[in-house]
Motif scaffolding. Sequence first.
Motif, PDB file in Angstrom:
ATOM      1  N   LYS A  36       2.979   8.053  -1.290  1.00 11.11           N
ATOM      2  CA  LYS A  36       3.680   6.771  -1.342  1.00 11.11           C
ATOM      3  C   LYS A  36       5.110   6.953  -0.830  1.00 11.11           C
ATOM      4  CE  LYS A  36       0.125   4.747  -3.095  1.00 11.11           C
ATOM      5  NZ  LYS A  36      -0.701   3.910  -2.228  1.00 11.11           N
ATOM      6  N   LYS A  37       5.639   5.905  -0.202  1.00 13.80           N
ATOM      7  CA  LYS A  37       6.992   5.957   0.354  1.00 13.80           C
ATOM      8  C   LYS A  37       8.043   5.472  -0.635  1.00 13.80           C
ATOM      9  CE  LYS A  37       5.734   5.637   5.162  1.00 13.80           C
ATOM     10  NZ  LYS A  37       4.949   4.769   5.990  1.00 13.80           N
TER      11      LYS A  37
ATOM     12  N   ASN B  16       0.807  -1.217   0.000  1.00  8.50           N
ATOM     13  CA  ASN B  16       0.000   0.000   0.000  1.00  8.50           C
ATOM     14  C   ASN B  16       0.837   1.262   0.000  1.00  8.50           C
ATOM     15  OD1 ASN B  16      -2.381  -1.401  -0.153  1.00  8.50           O
ATOM     16  ND2 ASN B  16      -2.722  -1.408   2.046  1.00  8.50           N
ATOM     17  N   GLU B  17       2.064   1.194   0.553  1.00  7.00           N
ATOM     18  CA  GLU B  17       2.907   2.393   0.601  1.00  7.00           C
ATOM     19  C   GLU B  17       3.750   2.578  -0.660  1.00  7.00           C
ATOM     20  OE1 GLU B  17       5.336  -0.883   2.450  1.00  7.00           O
ATOM     21  OE2 GLU B  17       3.272  -0.208   2.702  1.00  7.00           O
ATOM     22  N   SER B  18       3.584   1.703  -1.662  1.00  3.65           N
ATOM     23  CA  SER B  18       4.370   1.781  -2.896  1.00  3.65           C
ATOM     24  C   SER B  18       3.493   2.061  -4.106  1.00  3.65           C
ATOM     25  CB  SER B  18       5.100   0.459  -3.146  1.00  3.65           C
ATOM     26  OG  SER B  18       6.088   0.247  -2.183  1.00  3.65           O
TER      27      SER B  18
END
Length: 173
Positions: free
Chosen positions: A125-126, A89-91
Amino acid sequence: MMLIKIFPATITDFKTIQEVGKETFFETFAASNTEEVMQQYLQSSFSTEKVKSELANSNSLFFIAWDDHMPIGYLKVNMNGAQTELQENESLEIERIYVKADYHGKKVGQLLYDQAINVAIQHQKKSMWLGVWEENPKAIRFYEKNGFVPFSKHSFKMGEEEQTDILMRKLLV
C-alpha cells in the motif's frame, strides 16, 4: 514485566472481538453520549452477525493484543472495497485500534499500529488513512506522532447526533 503478543483473529474469535470492542468503545465514549445512545450503538455495531461478517470479509483483517491469556485490545484494518470511505486500492484503512483503559500508556496501541504498518507494507500500500473523533485529542496526538496529517472530515452518527471525525493520512512511499 508485561509481554504483549499480537495474533491474527479468525471467525472463532468473534466473542473476543465483541467483548473487547464493547468494553473499549464504552470506556472511550460513554461520558460523551447518553446511556440509551451508547447501548443502541453497542448492540448494532458489535452484534454477533455484524462481527462475524466483518471477520469473514477477506478485505478486512483483525489482530488481537493479548497480555498472557487476556485480550486487551484489537486492530481492524480494511483494504479495497472493505474500506469505509475512500475505497482506494493503494490505501489501507485503520478502522479501529481499541485498547482497554487499564492498558493505555503501555504501548499496546503502538504495537497494534505497528501491526497495521506491517500489513500495509505486505500488501504494498502507498498510504494509510483513518477517521478519528475530533473530541478525542489523545488519539489525534497519537496519530500525529506517528506521521498522520488531517486531509478531510466526515460525519459519524451516534444516535440522532452528528459527530465529526477528522480523516487523517500517512504516506508510506
